[in-house]
Scaffold this active site. Sequence first.
Site, PDB file in Angstrom:
ATOM      1  N   GLY A 184     -33.507  -3.029 -12.296  1.00 42.22           N
ATOM      2  CA  GLY A 184     -34.588  -3.686 -12.949  1.00 42.22           C
ATOM      3  C   GLY A 184     -35.604  -2.574 -12.911  1.00 42.22           C
ATOM      4  O   GLY A 184     -35.483  -1.801 -14.137  1.00 42.22           O
ATOM      5  N   ARG A 185     -36.476  -2.104 -12.145  1.00 46.47           N
ATOM      6  CA  ARG A 185     -37.318  -1.225 -12.143  1.00 46.47           C
ATOM      7  C   ARG A 185     -36.851   0.393 -12.664  1.00 46.47           C
ATOM      8  O   ARG A 185     -37.486   0.884 -13.718  1.00 46.47           O
ATOM      9  CB  ARG A 185     -38.317  -0.898 -10.941  1.00 46.47           C
ATOM     10  CG  ARG A 185     -38.814  -2.320 -10.832  1.00 46.47           C
ATOM     11  CD  ARG A 185     -40.214  -2.620 -11.539  1.00 46.47           C
ATOM     12  NE  ARG A 185     -40.314  -3.876 -11.926  1.00 46.47           N
ATOM     13  CZ  ARG A 185     -41.338  -4.820 -12.346  1.00 46.47           C
ATOM     14  NH1 ARG A 185     -42.347  -3.945 -12.863  1.00 46.47           N
ATOM     15  NH2 ARG A 185     -41.334  -5.756 -12.275  1.00 46.47           N
ATOM     16  N   CYS A 244     -38.602 -15.444  -8.310  1.00 44.45           N
ATOM     17  CA  CYS A 244     -40.027 -14.697  -8.346  1.00 44.45           C
ATOM     18  C   CYS A 244     -40.772 -15.121  -7.100  1.00 44.45           C
ATOM     19  O   CYS A 244     -40.998 -16.469  -7.076  1.00 44.45           O
ATOM     20  CB  CYS A 244     -40.529 -15.067  -9.902  1.00 44.45           C
ATOM     21  SG  CYS A 244     -42.280 -14.390  -9.876  1.00 44.45           S
ATOM     22  N   GLN A 258     -34.629 -16.120 -19.800  1.00 43.87           N
ATOM     23  CA  GLN A 258     -34.861 -16.585 -18.689  1.00 43.87           C
ATOM     24  C   GLN A 258     -35.966 -17.555 -18.673  1.00 43.87           C
ATOM     25  O   GLN A 258     -37.015 -17.364 -19.114  1.00 43.87           O
ATOM     26  CB  GLN A 258     -35.229 -15.368 -17.591  1.00 43.87           C
ATOM     27  CG  GLN A 258     -35.255 -16.009 -16.182  1.00 43.87           C
ATOM     28  CD  GLN A 258     -35.738 -15.133 -15.282  1.00 43.87           C
ATOM     29  OE1 GLN A 258     -36.805 -14.519 -15.016  1.00 43.87           O
ATOM     30  NE2 GLN A 258     -35.042 -14.751 -14.055  1.00 43.87           N
ATOM     31  N   ASN A 302     -28.192  -7.214  -7.311  1.00 40.26           N
ATOM     32  CA  ASN A 302     -29.395  -6.563  -7.763  1.00 40.26           C
ATOM     33  C   ASN A 302     -30.266  -5.924  -6.648  1.00 40.26           C
ATOM     34  O   ASN A 302     -30.308  -6.647  -5.496  1.00 40.26           O
ATOM     35  CB  ASN A 302     -30.288  -7.635  -8.697  1.00 40.26           C
ATOM     36  CG  ASN A 302     -31.712  -7.347  -9.082  1.00 40.26           C
ATOM     37  OD1 ASN A 302     -32.628  -7.881  -8.733  1.00 40.26           O
ATOM     38  ND2 ASN A 302     -31.786  -6.162  -9.608  1.00 40.26           N
ATOM     39  N   MET A 320     -38.360  -8.749 -16.317  1.00 37.32           N
ATOM     40  CA  MET A 320     -39.307  -8.212 -15.657  1.00 37.32           C
ATOM     41  C   MET A 320     -40.525  -8.383 -16.522  1.00 37.32           C
ATOM     42  O   MET A 320     -40.441  -8.230 -17.792  1.00 37.32           O
ATOM     43  CB  MET A 320     -39.135  -6.752 -15.590  1.00 37.32           C
ATOM     44  CG  MET A 320     -38.190  -6.186 -14.613  1.00 37.32           C
ATOM     45  SD  MET A 320     -38.188  -4.289 -14.678  1.00 37.32           S
ATOM     46  CE  MET A 320     -36.853  -4.088 -16.043  1.00 37.32           C
ATOM     47  N   MET A 321     -41.787  -9.202 -15.874  1.00 39.32           N
ATOM     48  CA  MET A 321     -42.857  -9.635 -16.552  1.00 39.32           C
ATOM     49  C   MET A 321     -43.532  -8.323 -17.011  1.00 39.32           C
ATOM     50  O   MET A 321     -43.618  -7.402 -16.348  1.00 39.32           O
ATOM     51  CB  MET A 321     -43.461 -10.462 -15.544  1.00 39.32           C
ATOM     52  CG  MET A 321     -43.038 -11.831 -15.309  1.00 39.32           C
ATOM     53  SD  MET A 321     -42.722 -12.781 -16.766  1.00 39.32           S
ATOM     54  CE  MET A 321     -44.095 -13.249 -17.430  1.00 39.32           C
ATOM     55  N   GLY A 356     -32.788  -2.233  -5.713  1.00 39.27           N
ATOM     56  CA  GLY A 356     -32.716  -0.707  -5.171  1.00 39.27           C
ATOM     57  C   GLY A 356     -31.382   0.007  -5.761  1.00 39.27           C
ATOM     58  O   GLY A 356     -31.455   1.182  -5.314  1.00 39.27           O
TER      59      GLY A 356
END
Length: 324
Positions: A227-228, A94, A64, A205, A12-13, A207
Amino acid sequence: MECSHLLSVAPMMDRTDRHFRYLMRQITRRTLLHTEMVTTGAIIHGDRPKLLDFDPEEHPISLQLGGDNPADLATCAKVGEDWGYDEINLNVGCPSPRVQQGNFGACLMTQPEVVANCIAAMQNAVNIPVTVKHRIGVDEQDSYEDLCRFVEIVSQTGCDRFSVHARKAWLQGLSPKENRTVPPLRYEDVYRLKQEFPNLWIEINGGITELAQIKNHLEQVNAVMIGRAAYDNPYLFATVDRDIYGEATEPKTRHEIVESMLPYIERSHANGVKLHSISRHMLSIFLGKPGTKAWKRYITEEGRGFEVSREVIEQALALVPQYF
């Protein structure tokens, strides 16, 4: 298809830098961690130590890469291997306009032959695994058959690990943030992919926010990428070494995790790192618990400036009840 990871934290950026990864490693030892996406141009022409350095405690860790030139990707994959990374991952997911302008990220979903050439070049350059993170589709090219064709072409290189974000990407009209939430999740497409490519390691990946969801997905696919939710609630991972990997370990309390960060903070400060660069990743460690607002407020207000270090964290920790 040998692989030991069942769970990973997504690249994640502005999130998965070395300080956040070190924090996660105090919570889970087994989960695979990823760097932020690093472009080939940045590695070839930029400050490699700043871009690539990591603490030995961060293993296992995947670098990555973003790019579409096989020779450049091969060069950077070799740099990553020599730097000590455990695997190389190619970003084919992305959707940001900047990434599209460079002709990499999600737009490469429409060019599986290009992706295959890139993967083959990287595989020839390194002895560590080369993997792909991608979407289930882009724009109007989003049928299951399109996804299947992409995976089939890329896997013919010998690549056998695919991390699949179970949403399509709209390259025009949606922001990167909207592309993480607006296109509907299609988990069944990823499950079907695993059924039709049983020899591939398929990671799902998108949700996924709870341990029960992780366990349910693992009944259908090989691994789960988060992720988030990993960033917004890092303590979600507190029990995964025990509950997912079966290790006989008890999770640390949130207080213990924060305390385990103090020597790292002190060491980093001595090397010129501002506390805020580390503490910003620690704000959500007490999510949903009494004292979390006071914790966040104190760190945010007192944690800026180069002169501050671990004392700010210790003082903030005193504002949170000990039993968390």
